[in-house]
Design an enzyme around this catalytic site. Structure first.
Site, short mmCIF file in Angstrom:
data_model
loop_
_atom_site.label_atom_id
_atom_site.label_comp_id
_atom_site.label_asym_id
_atom_site.label_seq_id
_atom_site.Cartn_x
_atom_site.Cartn_y
_atom_site.Cartn_z
N SER A 128 54.72 23.40 -28.83
CA SER A 128 53.68 23.25 -27.81
C SER A 128 53.26 21.81 -27.59
O SER A 128 53.04 21.38 -26.46
CB SER A 128 52.45 24.09 -28.20
OG SER A 128 52.79 25.44 -28.34
N HIS A 179 48.00 20.25 -28.77
CA HIS A 179 48.04 20.38 -27.32
C HIS A 179 47.42 19.16 -26.63
O HIS A 179 48.02 18.57 -25.73
CB HIS A 179 47.30 21.64 -26.88
CG HIS A 179 48.07 22.90 -27.13
ND1 HIS A 179 47.80 24.08 -26.46
CD2 HIS A 179 49.10 23.17 -27.97
CE1 HIS A 179 48.64 25.01 -26.88
NE2 HIS A 179 49.43 24.49 -27.80
#
Length: 249
Positions: A128, A179
């Site tokens: 991610s 993230h």
């Protein structure tokens, strides 16, 4: 830009880095889930991001989590995102620059997790952070290099980015640091890797088939999906994988 029209074989030949990354995701996921007795557990223990182990000198853990996933939803969501948003950048940047910025964003995400999360942060893994690095590059394009991305694709990128950021804070099991700082790293690296990059114009080839029937030259046009339909299918597929990702996480 984000709608894929290639066959499976053509996609692999055209986007070798993206295809290779997805293949690594798949191999490691199957190894850690289905073939656990054959070393899958060891792969997980040696590769998962673990801040205390990094502090003790196991610095490879800043890299290895980028390629690892422990659930089907996690693997599918990240691999689908890479297949959807990676090819355009691989074509624009070239193979070397693409894999370099992808890895740098992922490593930056794990470094942020190490320093901000602290030694007690739970084990973490997943692509991610690196994928959000790609979003960071796209966001930079939308804001400062509009010559590299058109208005429609800009709206798609920013909408999905907003959804991704919302999901980051909604799900408590998501690594927020990865993230956010993957996104920041991608945006920070973008001006370096996009420097002097010319406007991307996709090239299409028609492969001649000697057995092709030619009495109706417009038959392919009748089967071709309209841009609106392609957009709807893209959104439907993305929403489906968001739901799968949330369920499995």
């Amino acid at each position: 830009m984000f709608v894929r029209n290639e066959s499976f074989g053509s996609f692999i030949r055209s986007y070798q880095i993206v295809s290779g990354l997805v293949a690594i995701h798949l191999i490691l996921f199957l190894w850690m889930s289905i073939f656990r007795p054959l070393g899958g557990d060891l792969i997980f223990l040696l590769g998962v991001g673990h801040n205390l182990s990094i502090a003790q000198g196991e610095v490879w853990r800043l890299v290895t989590p980028i390629f690892m996933h422990v659930s089907a939803g996690h693997f599918l969501f990240n691999s689908f995102s890479l297949v959807l948003f990676g090819p355009a950048l691989e074509r624009q940047l070239g193979k070397v620059r693409f894999i370099t910025v992808y890895l740098l964003a992922g490593i930056a995400a794990n470094i942020a997790t190490y320093y901000i999360g602290g030694l007690g942060y739970p084990p973490h893994l997943g692509a991610s952070g690196a994928i959000f690095g790609l979003f960071g590059i796209y966001a930079y394009m939308v804001l400062y290099r509009k010559d590299l991305i058109d208005q429609d694709n800009s709206q798609v990128v920013m909408t999905i980015l907003v959804i991704g950021l919302i999901m980051t804070f909604v799900n408590p099991r998501i690594n927020i640091y990865a993230h956010i700082f993957g996104l920041i790293a991608g945006a920070a690296l973008a001006p370096i890797f996009l420097y002097k990059l010319k406007r991307f114009v996709p090239k299409y080839r028609h492969v001649f088939d000697q057995d092709e029937v030619t009495f109706n030259p417009n038959r392919w046009k009748k089967r071709r999906l309209s841009p609106a339909m392609k957009q709807k299918l893209l959104w439907a597929a993305f929403i489906l994988f968001v739901i799968i990702g949330v369920i499995y996480r």
